[in-house]
Design a protein around this motif. Structure first.
Motif, PDB file in Angstrom:
ATOM      1  N   LEU A  89      84.304  -7.873   3.872  1.00  9.21           N
ATOM      2  CA  LEU A  89      84.085  -6.360   3.174  1.00  9.21           C
ATOM      3  C   LEU A  89      84.804  -6.148   1.742  1.00  9.21           C
ATOM      4  N   ALA A  90      85.861  -6.581   1.851  1.00  9.37           N
ATOM      5  CA  ALA A  90      87.033  -6.385   0.942  1.00  9.37           C
ATOM      6  C   ALA A  90      86.351  -6.988  -0.334  1.00  9.37           C
ATOM      7  N   ILE A  91      86.130  -8.399  -0.456  1.00  8.09           N
ATOM      8  CA  ILE A  91      85.837  -8.944  -1.826  1.00  8.09           C
ATOM      9  C   ILE A  91      84.825  -8.472  -2.338  1.00  8.09           C
ATOM     10  N   PRO A  92      83.463  -8.044  -2.078  1.00  9.64           N
ATOM     11  CA  PRO A  92      82.523  -7.289  -2.580  1.00  9.64           C
ATOM     12  C   PRO A  92      82.837  -6.018  -3.333  1.00  9.64           C
ATOM     13  N   ILE A  93      83.678  -5.129  -2.402  1.00 11.78           N
ATOM     14  CA  ILE A  93      84.127  -4.083  -2.824  1.00 11.78           C
ATOM     15  C   ILE A  93      84.955  -4.148  -4.049  1.00 11.78           C
ATOM     16  N   VAL A  94      85.952  -5.034  -4.076  1.00 13.17           N
ATOM     17  CA  VAL A  94      86.900  -5.424  -5.355  1.00 13.17           C
ATOM     18  C   VAL A  94      85.682  -5.825  -6.418  1.00 13.17           C
ATOM     19  N   LEU A  95      84.864  -6.748  -6.409  1.00 14.03           N
ATOM     20  CA  LEU A  95      84.248  -7.333  -7.684  1.00 14.03           C
ATOM     21  C   LEU A  95      83.611  -6.044  -8.117  1.00 14.03           C
ATOM     22  N   GLY A  96      82.675  -5.322  -7.088  1.00 17.15           N
ATOM     23  CA  GLY A  96      81.906  -4.629  -7.687  1.00 17.15           C
ATOM     24  C   GLY A  96      82.550  -3.317  -8.429  1.00 17.15           C
ATOM     25  N   GLN A  97      83.721  -2.874  -7.958  1.00 19.81           N
ATOM     26  CA  GLN A  97      84.576  -1.892  -8.665  1.00 19.81           C
ATOM     27  C   GLN A  97      84.882  -2.436 -10.103  1.00 19.81           C
ATOM     28  N   LEU A  98      85.214  -3.684 -10.208  1.00 22.79           N
ATOM     29  CA  LEU A  98      85.746  -4.133 -11.166  1.00 22.79           C
ATOM     30  C   LEU A  98      84.477  -4.475 -12.421  1.00 22.79           C
ATOM     31  N   ILE A  99      83.367  -4.497 -11.850  1.00 27.10           N
ATOM     32  CA  ILE A  99      82.186  -4.350 -12.833  1.00 27.10           C
ATOM     33  C   ILE A  99      81.774  -2.942 -13.255  1.00 27.10           C
ATOM     34  N   ILE A 100      81.769  -2.067 -12.224  1.00 26.21           N
ATOM     35  CA  ILE A 100      81.010  -0.702 -12.366  1.00 26.21           C
ATOM     36  C   ILE A 100      82.091   0.236 -13.076  1.00 26.21           C
ATOM     37  N   ALA A 101      83.324   0.264 -12.460  1.00 27.61           N
ATOM     38  CA  ALA A 101      84.178   1.259 -13.118  1.00 27.61           C
ATOM     39  C   ALA A 101      84.289   1.118 -14.567  1.00 27.61           C
ATOM     40  N   PRO A 102      84.702   0.206 -15.220  1.00 36.00           N
ATOM     41  CA  PRO A 102      85.215  -0.331 -16.599  1.00 36.00           C
ATOM     42  C   PRO A 102      83.901   0.479 -17.277  1.00 36.00           C
ATOM     43  N   LEU A 103      82.905  -0.131 -17.094  1.00 37.67           N
ATOM     44  CA  LEU A 103      81.397   0.185 -17.812  1.00 37.67           C
ATOM     45  C   LEU A 103      81.440   1.703 -17.823  1.00 37.67           C
ATOM     46  N   ALA A 104      81.562   2.242 -16.511  1.00 45.07           N
ATOM     47  CA  ALA A 104      81.112   3.775 -16.828  1.00 45.07           C
ATOM     48  C   ALA A 104      82.492   4.314 -17.524  1.00 45.07           C
ATOM     49  N   ALA A 105      83.759   4.073 -17.310  1.00 46.56           N
ATOM     50  CA  ALA A 105      84.708   4.756 -17.806  1.00 46.56           C
ATOM     51  C   ALA A 105      84.619   4.773 -19.399  1.00 46.56           C
ATOM     52  N   TYR A 106      84.213   3.283 -19.842  1.00 49.95           N
ATOM     53  CA  TYR A 106      84.048   3.103 -21.377  1.00 49.95           C
ATOM     54  C   TYR A 106      82.685   4.097 -22.089  1.00 49.95           C
ATOM     55  N   GLY A 107      81.744   3.999 -21.070  1.00 49.42           N
ATOM     56  CA  GLY A 107      80.525   4.773 -21.654  1.00 49.42           C
ATOM     57  C   GLY A 107      80.953   6.422 -21.692  1.00 49.42           C
ATOM     58  N   LEU A 108      81.409   6.861 -20.653  1.00 51.48           N
ATOM     59  CA  LEU A 108      81.985   8.170 -20.462  1.00 51.48           C
ATOM     60  C   LEU A 108      83.100   8.726 -21.776  1.00 51.48           C
ATOM     61  N   GLU A 109      83.925   7.787 -22.016  1.00 50.37           N
ATOM     62  CA  GLU A 109      84.554   8.017 -23.141  1.00 50.37           C
ATOM     63  C   GLU A 109      84.005   8.060 -24.455  1.00 50.37           C
ATOM     64  N   ARG A 110      83.147   6.945 -24.683  1.00 48.39           N
ATOM     65  CA  ARG A 110      82.468   6.823 -25.904  1.00 48.39           C
ATOM     66  C   ARG A 110      81.267   8.025 -26.307  1.00 48.39           C
ATOM     67  N   ALA A 111      80.772   8.281 -25.012  1.00 45.52           N
ATOM     68  CA  ALA A 111      79.434   9.110 -25.343  1.00 45.52           C
ATOM     69  C   ALA A 111      79.986  10.577 -25.950  1.00 45.52           C
ATOM     70  N   LYS A 112      78.960  10.907 -26.433  1.00 43.43           N
ATOM     71  CA  LYS A 112      79.226  12.275 -27.543  1.00 43.43           C
ATOM     72  C   LYS A 112      78.482  13.545 -26.894  1.00 43.43           C
ATOM     73  N   SER A 113      78.182  13.448 -25.941  1.00 41.43           N
ATOM     74  CA  SER A 113      77.362  14.551 -25.030  1.00 41.43           C
ATOM     75  C   SER A 113      78.423  15.363 -24.726  1.00 41.43           C
ATOM     76  N   LYS A 114      78.000  16.561 -24.543  1.00 41.76           N
ATOM     77  CA  LYS A 114      78.985  17.770 -24.056  1.00 41.76           C
ATOM     78  C   LYS A 114      78.944  17.680 -22.475  1.00 41.76           C
ATOM     79  N   HIS A 115      77.915  17.198 -22.065  1.00 43.61           N
ATOM     80  CA  HIS A 115      77.673  17.190 -20.456  1.00 43.61           C
ATOM     81  C   HIS A 115      78.619  16.197 -19.834  1.00 43.61           C
ATOM     82  N   LYS A 116      79.178  15.084 -20.611  1.00 42.55           N
ATOM     83  CA  LYS A 116      80.026  14.184 -19.832  1.00 42.55           C
ATOM     84  C   LYS A 116      81.179  14.458 -19.049  1.00 42.55           C
ATOM     85  N   GLU A 117      81.646  15.662 -19.830  1.00 40.05           N
ATOM     86  CA  GLU A 117      83.020  15.830 -18.991  1.00 40.05           C
ATOM     87  C   GLU A 117      82.570  16.779 -17.616  1.00 40.05           C
TER      88      GLU A 117
END
Lengths: 279, 282
Positions: A89-117
Motif C-alpha cells: 500500500l505505502a510504496i506506490p502511494i509515496v512514489l506516486g505522490q513524488l511524481i504527481i505533486a511536484p509537477l502540479a505544484a510547478y505547473g500551478l506556480e508557473r501558469a499565468k491563468s487567472k483561474h489557477k488560484e
C-alpha cells in the motif's frame, strides 16, 4: 532552566518508543502477567470482592527474551503477511505522490491563468477535509470503477492527495523567479527547467514530503476499514489493533515491527524534514 | 505562442487534475445528487439536510469536533511557538530536533498501547493512585477522555511544530534585530514588528498542518476508545464511520457537504485574517 525544558521534552518524546521497543523483548509470560487485565473474585472474612490486577508498567524486562520476535518472524509468519500488505500500500502511494505533486505544484506556480488560484483553493479545501469526508467521494468513485475492495481504491486517491502540491508550491514561492525566467528566455523547455533547475532545488521538500506521506500511508486505518473486506488483506496498522485479541505477548513486538520502517525512513530523511517544510 | 506556452504549463498540472477530478470533483458532484434525493432517487430538496442538522448525535459530534479543534489547534501553536522561542539558539539543535519530531512518525497503532497501559481502568496510573491511597479515576469513561485526547494530540504534534517554528525563526535575518536594538526598541516592540511578522508564513503552514492533524488524531481516538466512546469524544468521524457501516449515502453525502462548506468558510477566514494582520502590522 532552558536545559531542563529541553531534556524534559526530549525524554517525553522518547518514553513511548522506549517503552514499546524494550517491552518487545519480554517473555510471553512476563508480558501477560504485567499487562493482561484480570479481575479475580476473592473472598475473605465472608466478603466477596473483586481483586483488580493493575498493569505493571515496566521499561526493563525481567529476562530479556526473543520469544515474541521468534513467534512473529518465524513460528507464525502470517504476521509478516500484514507487513507485506502495508508495504504494497505505502510504496506506490509515496512514489506516486513524488511524481504527481511536484509537477502540479510547478505547473500551478508557473501558469499565468487567472483561474489557477481557484484550483489551488479547491486543493487546499480537499487537503484540509477529514479523511471520512473524503472517503465519501472516494467510495462513490471506487464503486463506479469497480475497484472497491482492492488496494487500488486506497492507493489512487492517496496518490492524488493535495497536501504535497500545497507544500511544494509554498516552497516554490520563495524560489528565485529570475533564474527560471532567464532559463525560459534562453529557450530552455519547461520540462528541462523543471528537471534541471527546480527539482534539485526543492530536494529537501521532496524528502520531507516522502517522509510525511510514508508516515501517513503506513498509518492507514480508516480507508482500509471501509474498502478492504478480507481480513488477511488488512495492513499491519489495522491487524495490530483488531487481529490480536489482547495477545499481550506479541503486541509489543508487532508494534515495534510497525514502527521500524517509519522510524528508518524518518531517520534517513530527518535532515530535510524541517528545512523542506520551512524555507 | 503565449497560449501554447500556457497550455504546455497546464500539462504539468494535468495528471494531478485528472486524479483529483476523478476521485474528488466528479464523485463530489454525485454526492450532491445523493444529498438532495431520497433512497428511491426522488428529489426532496433540503429534507436530508434538515434530517442531519436536527439529529442529536450529529449535533453532539459537531460540537465535540469544534471544541476539539478550537482547543487543540491554538494550544498546540502557542506551546510549540513558545518552546521554539525558548530553544532558538540551542546547541546540538539537530540531534534534539530528531528526538522532538519522533512522536509524529510513530504509527497510531503502536502508540495506543502506551496510552492504554497508562490510562486504562486497570492501568499504571490508577495502580499508582491506589498505592498512594487516592481514588482511581475512570479516565476513558468520563470527561477525562477528552482531556486525554488533547494531550495525545499535543504529544504527537508539539515537537514537530516546534522544530518548524525554530526553522522559521532562524530564517529571520539577524540584522533586523540588531537594527531594532540600535534604535532602542523594547523587546515587545521587537517581537511585534519583527518576529511576529516574519514568522507569519511559518505560522500559516503550522496552522494548516495542525488542522489536518487535528482530524487525523481520530485514529488514536478510535483505536483507544472504539466505535462508541464516551460522549465527550464522539467526533464527526465516528458519526460518519457508523454511516459507512450502513452505507447510508444520503447521510454521508450531507455530512461531507456540510464539512466541506465549513472548511471553505474557515479557509477564507484564515486567508482574510492573515492578510489583515500583515496589513496592520507591517
Amino acid at each position: 532552566m532552558r536545559l531542563a525544558i529541553v531534556v524534559a521534552v526530549a525524554v517525553l518524546s522518547l518514553i513511548p518508543v522506549a517503552f514499546i521497543i524494550s517491552n518487545s523483548f519480554m517473555s510471553d509470560g512476563e508480558a501477560a502477567a504485567r499487562y493482561t487485565s484480570k479481575i479475580t473474585p476473592e473472598s475473605s472474612f465472608g466478603f466477596i470482592y473483586n481483586n483488580i490486577h493493575y498493569m505493571d508498567m515496566g521499561f526493563v524486562p525481567d529476562v530479556i527474551s526473543l520469544s515474541a520476535w521468534r513467534l512473529i518472524l518465524a513460528q507464525d509468519p502470517t504476521h509478516l503477511r500484514f507487513l507485506w500488505n502495508s508495504l504494497i500500500l505505502a510504496i506506490p502511494i509515496v512514489l506516486g505522490q513524488l511524481i504527481i505533486a511536484p509537477l502540479a505544484a510547478y505547473g500551478l506556480e508557473r501558469a499565468k491563468s487567472k483561474h489557477k488560484e481557484k484550483f489551488f483553493f479547491a486543493y487546499i479545501i480537499i487537503m484540509l477535509l477529514p479523511m471520512q469526508a473524503l472517503l465519501v467521494p472516494h467510495f462513490i468513485m471506487a464503486e463506479f470503477l469497480g475497484i472497491s475492495g482492492n488496494y487500488a481504491a486506497i492507493i489512487f486517491p492517496a496518490i492524488f492527495a493535495t497536501f504535497g502540491v500545497f507544500l511544494i508550491r509554498q516552497q516554490m514561492k520563495g524560489f528565485r523567479k529570475e533564474i527560471i525566467e532567464a532559463a525560459a528566455i534562453d529557450g530552455a523547455k519547461e520540462l528541462q527547467i523543471f528537471l534541471r533547475i527546480v527539482l534539485p532545488n526543492i530536494k529537501p521538500t521532496l524528502v520531507a514530503l516522502a517522509v510525511l506521506t510514508f508516515a501517513e500511508a503506513w498509518n492507514i486505518v480508516d480507508q482500509a476499514v471501509v474498502f478492504i473486506r478480507d481480513p488477511y488483506q488488512m495492513p499491519l496498522s489495522v491487524h495490530l489493533s483488531t487481529g490480536l485479541a489482547g495477545n499481550m505477548g506479541i503486541v509489543f513486538a508487532l508494534s515495534t515491527l510497525l514502527m521500524l520502517p517509519a522510524l528508518i525512513i524518518f531517520i534517513y530523511g530527518q535532515d530535510d524534514l524541517s528545512e523542506g517544510v520551512i524555507k | 505562442m503565449k497560449i501554447l506556452r500556457n497550455g504546455k504549463i497546464w500539462a504539468f498540472v494535468l495528471p494531478s487534475l485528472i486524479g483529483v477530478t476523478l476521485f474528488f470533483f466528479i464523485p463530489a458532484a454525485a454526492s450532491l445528487f445523493y444529498a438532495f434525493t431520497d433512497a428511491g432517487g426522488r428529489f426532496i430538496w433540503f429534507a436530508n439536510f434538515a434530517d442531519i442538522i436536527t439529529n442529536p448525535v450529529f449535533q453532539l459530534a459537531t460540537r465535540n469536533s469544534l471544541w476539539f479543534i478550537a482547543i487543540s489547534v491554538p494550544l498546540n501553536m502557542i506551546i510549540s511557538f513558545l518552546l521554539a522561542m525558548l530553544l532558538q539558539n540551542l546547541k546540538h539543535r539537530k540531534i534534539f530536533a530528531v528526538i522532538f519530531m519522533l512522536p509524529l512518525v510513530i504509527p497510531s497503532g503502536s502508540i495506543v498501547f502506551f496510552w492504554n497501559t497508562l490510562f486504562a481502568d486497570n492501568g499504571a496510573i490508577n495502580g499508582l493512585l491506589l498505592r498512594m491511597g487516592a481514588e482511581t479515576v475512570p479516565w476513558f469513561t468520563t470527561n477525562w477522555s477528552f482531556a486525554i485526547i488533547i494531550m495525545v494530540f499535543l504529544f504527537k504534534n508539539i515537537g514537530f511544530n516546534m522544530v518548524l517554528f525554530m526553522a522559521g525563526l532562524s530564517l529571520i535575518p539577524k540584522d533586523y534585530y540588531e537594527a531594532a536594538k540600535i534604535e532602542g526598541a523594547k523587546s515587545f516592540a521587537t517581537f511585534r514588528h519583527i518576529t511576529f511578522i516574519y514568522i507569519m508564513p511559518t505560522s500559516f503552514l503550522v496552522l494548516m498542518m495542525s488542522i489536518i492533524n487535528s482530524f487525523r488524531i481520530f485514529r488514536e481516538i478510535y483505536l483507544l476508545y472504539g466505535p462508541y466512546p464516551h460522549q465527550s469524544v464522539y467526533m464527526l468521524q465516528h458519526f460518519m464511520n457508523n454511516q459507512f457501516l450502513f452505507a447510508n449515502m444520503q447521510r454521508l453525502s450531507v455530512t461531507a457537504i456540510l464539512l466541506s462548506a465549513a472548511t471553505i468558510v474557515l479557509v477564507i477566514a484564515v486567508f482574510r485574517g492573515q492578510r489583515k494582520i500583515s496589513d496592520t502590522f507591517s
